[in-house]
Scaffold this motif. Structure first.
Motif, mmCIF file in Angstrom:
data_model
loop_
_atom_site.group_PDB
_atom_site.id
_atom_site.type_symbol
_atom_site.label_atom_id
_atom_site.label_comp_id
_atom_site.label_asym_id
_atom_site.label_seq_id
_atom_site.Cartn_x
_atom_site.Cartn_y
_atom_site.Cartn_z
ATOM 1 N N LEU A 80 96.624 48.644 -6.460
ATOM 2 C CA LEU A 80 95.682 48.513 -5.355
ATOM 3 C C LEU A 80 94.319 48.126 -5.919
ATOM 4 C CD1 LEU A 80 95.357 48.795 -2.306
ATOM 5 C CD2 LEU A 80 94.676 51.172 -2.659
ATOM 6 N N SER A 105 96.678 43.478 -3.760
ATOM 7 C CA SER A 105 97.485 44.667 -3.486
ATOM 8 C C SER A 105 98.954 44.300 -3.616
ATOM 9 C CB SER A 105 97.203 45.200 -2.077
ATOM 10 O OG SER A 105 98.048 46.292 -1.788
ATOM 11 N N SER A 140 102.378 51.651 -2.322
ATOM 12 C CA SER A 140 101.501 50.819 -3.138
ATOM 13 C C SER A 140 101.851 50.981 -4.610
ATOM 14 C CB SER A 140 100.033 51.202 -2.919
ATOM 15 O OG SER A 140 99.649 50.918 -1.595
#
Length: 751
Positions: A77, A82, A74
């Motif tokens: 987020l 995302s 990631s």
């Protein structure tokens, strides 16, 4: 095996230290870095070789295990958004990694000698290493946002390398043209990415394909909007792979150094558009209109590129239009759903065309050693010819690359192009006829390039070219100042007086007289120039070993890389290495692998395609090979002169075709008139509005303020009693108006 995939993230970053260290060295230790500039080729080649070994290991594991590996982490987020970055290793990625690294290493080795005497040597290798990083990052990207980031970095490197010799106006104009044209496609690509994120809510390929497939299955999408977004995605590939109508930048990109043309504009960067369409093919295949559009653009590009290559005089531009045509074949195959054939031709064409471009660079290198050749003339095929006996290795390698591109067995491009031609019959007979006819045109223009370059005798004539018998010959080279070491090698037979400059790059003028020309007519490769009544000689010569080694390696690839797609009998089933390699991607497309081959049908189709290629070769030999010159002249004159008035129609047809090809189908002129002219008209209108209206209002307010001030200053007399009288008079008038005039008048009273 799992551990190997886990460290695949390092692949794009391995070439990156070279441009960083070069930049730091030039900033902190400029003199030492420039004095030791030749050492920077070694780390560039070494790091890319490490990437090649790593990529080869990944490719072998892909073939043996048919395994797809993806790792993401990631980046941002949020509840509604995302963004993840990562890398994806699958058959398509491993194929591109092999192409980028193998061709890249050969080009870097070649460039070490080709660019050795250029003042921008360090800058060249910094750009090349950064391009390798950008391209490796692009093909290993796991989502659309990551692809777009590296897509723009690749475009930036292309801009820098096309305009490498930015002091030359043609190079500066060419890089700007490439930049602007690619911005059109890149803007469409960005809009398409945002559109599909709006539809699916994901940038990741795996999630994108799965969600979109479910939406299509449940009929939950707006078909016109989806088609528009897919077309915008495809626009990015059209610009990057020089497809019609955004192809106009590719021929002008040949203003960059020849190694750039071999790596970027033949094997890797222009293949990025093909890579993008292949990567998104599971998405496009669900939208029939887009598949039809891809195949239509592909077949138009196939024919257009071949016809525009017919009359080009610049050897690199002829090869550039050939690249455009072959990329059209790949796009046509993808539009037909022939995933395997498109990638197979991508592999074979990359090595063959890189060989041809590096061969053309060796030819240009040889031509520039002849006294009197200037950079803008060293690429003109009309001024070449007769180089066979002087550059035999370059000639042989160029011939093999030409035969491969023409589709002559058993060379590489024969196996891949023949598959595309056969698949085209099943898709559309009209497309098939155009594709097969273009195969003949390919053989014609490629052998035209070969015959004009290597056969016959040297076509350069000082008297005819200069228009004067005593025109000075300036020895100025493209390579820049202070570059006499390599060129002096070609002057070993020169004997100069001590008072004459030995630098090939000096602007000293030497003249050749008519008697010298008469003595050299029988020896067209010898140019004699007087240095104080002495007769030095300059011969075209073969390139150095560091330039010939990459040619020989690419010859091996051109000869044997076609084995990847040749079916072999394994346990009663004909299965080739490429089909086994691509099995996971083919399964993702819900297509069947080619398990068996009807060799009778294959040979029958091959005979037909090879016959068309040989017809093109024969026609080129008849028109351009010097051995047939007397035969050609006799029969053509008798054929066209004896038929009387019909000859004029033939002349008109040939002139129209020649003008069409030489003037690039008038597409550049159309863009100049319509888009450039329209933009300049709007700019002039905006300029007029700004100067006359906006500035006019501002200037008018200022002028009015000036006149009001000038008028008011005469009212004031400097007496306070006069000011008080004026003040109370105005207040009295206001009070009278306020108290004695009714203000209860409404709007209805006026009706």
């Amino acid at each position: 095996m799992e551990q190997t995939y886990q460290y695949a993230w390092i692949i794009p970053f391995l070439p990156l230290p070279v441009p960083m260290l070069i930049g730091v060295g030039l900033l902190l230790f400029p003199t030492a870095t420039k004095n030791l500039r030749r050492m920077w080729a070694f780390p560039s080649i070494l790091l890319l070789s490490i990437v090649m070994i790593f990529s080869t290991n990944l490719s072998i594991q892909q073939i043996n295990s048919s395994f797809i590996y993806q790792y993401v982490w990631s980046w941002t987020l949020d509840n509604d958004f995302s963004l993840e970055f990562g890398y994806l290793i699958d058959p398509l990625t491993s194929i591109m990694l092999m192409l980028i690294t193998t061709v890249g290493i050969m080009v870097l080795i070649y460039s070490d000698n080709y660019m050795a005497h250029d003042q921008g040597y360090l800058r060249f290798f910094a750009y090349m290493s950064f391009f390798s990083t950008s391209m490796l990052g692009l093909v290993t990207s796991s989502n659309l946002i990551q692809i777009y980031i590296f897509w723009e970095l690749v475009g930036m490197c292309s801009y820098l390398l096309i305009g490498f010799w930015f002091t030359r106006p043609p190079a500066a104009n060419a890089c700007q043209k490439a930049f602007v044209t690619n911005r059109v496609g890149d803007f469409g690509l960005l809009l398409g990415i945002l559109g599909f994120y709006w539809i699916t809510g994901s940038f990741e390929f795996r999630d994108l394909f799965e969600i979109f497939n479910n939406l299509i299955y449940n009929n939950e999408v707006n078909s016109p909007f989806v088609t528009l977004c897919a077309a915008l995605l495809f626009a990015g590939a059209v610009a990057k792979s020089a497809q019609f109508p955004l192809h106009v930048w590719l021929p002008d990109a040949m203003e960059g150094p020849t190694p750039i043309s071999a790596l970027i504009h033949a094997a890797t960067m222009v293949a990025a558009g093909i890579f993008l369409v292949a990567r998104l093919l599971p998405l496009f295949i669900l939208i029939p209109y887009i598949m039809n559009l891809i195949s239509l653009i592909g077949i138009i590009t196939v024919l257009l590129g071949a016809t525009l290559a017919l009359a080009q005089k610049d050897i690199k531009r002829g090869l550039a239009y050939s690249t455009m045509s072959q990329l059209g074949y790949m796009m046509l195959a993808l539009g037909m759903g022939s995933y395997r054939s498109a990638l197979f031709h991508l592999i074979t064409h990359a090595y063959s065309k890189a060989l041809l471009f590096l061969g053309s660079g060796s030819v240009i290198h040889s031509m520039e050693t002849i006294v009197g050749y200037s950079p803008d003339k060293s690429q003109n095929m009309v001024l070449m010819g007769g180089l066979t006996k002087h550059v035999p290795i370059t000639k042989t390698s160029f011939l093999l690359g030409t035969l491969s591109l023409c589709g002559i067995p058993p060379l590489a491009c024969f196996w891949s192009k023949d598959e595309i031609l056969n698949d085209s019959w099943l898709y559309s007979p009209i497309f098939a006829i155009i594709a097969w006819a273009t195969a003949g045109l390919t053989a014609f223009y490629m052998f035209r390039i070969y015959f004009l370059t290597f056969e016959g005798h040297l076509n350069y004539n000082f008297q005819n070219y200069s228009g004067s018998q005593n025109t000075p010959l300036y020895s100025i080279s493209l390579w820049g100042k202070g570059c006499s070491k390599r060129i002096n090698k070609s002057f070993r037979l020169l004997r100069m007086n001590n008072n004459e400059s030995s630098s090939f790059f000096s602007k000293t003028t030497y003249r050749s007289d008519d008697n010298v020309r008469k003595r050299t007519r029988g020896r067209p490769f010898i140019n004699i120039v007087h240095f104080d009544n002495k007769k030095p000689y300059s011969y075209p010569y073969e390139s150095d070993n560091t330039m010939l080694f990459p040619l020989l390696v690419l010859v091996l690839f051109t000869l044997f890389v076609g084995i990847l797609g040749i079916p072999f009998n394994q346990e009663g089933t004909d299965l080739d290495i490429l089909s086994k390699w691509l099995a996971p991607s083919i399964n993702l497309l819900h297509q069947k692998s080619k398990d068996s081959v009807d060799w009778y049908e294959f040979v029958k189709d091959a005979i037909f395609s090879v016959s068309i290629a040989y017809f093109g070769i024969f026609l080129a030999s008849f028109l351009y090979k010097p051995i047939y010159s007397s035969f050609k002249n006799f029969y053509l004159i008798n054929l066209f002169v004896k038929i009387g008035p019909k000859r004029r129609y033939w002349d008109k047809i040939l002139n129209v075709l020649y003008d069409w090809s030489y003037n690039r189908a008038y597409i550049d002129a159309f863009y100049t008139t319509s888009f450039t002219g329209a933009i300049r008209g709007v700019a002039q209108l905006t300029y007029f509005f700004d100067r006359r209206v906006i500035d006019g209002i501002t200037n008018g307010v200022g002028v009015m303020s000036f006149f009001v001030g000038e008028g008011i200053k005469y009212v004031g007399g400097g007496r306070i009693s006069s000011y008080l009288f004026l003040y109370f008079s105005c207040v009295s008038i206001f009070l009278l108006v306020y108290f004695f005039i009714p203000f209860d008048i409404t709007f209805e009273s006026f009706i």
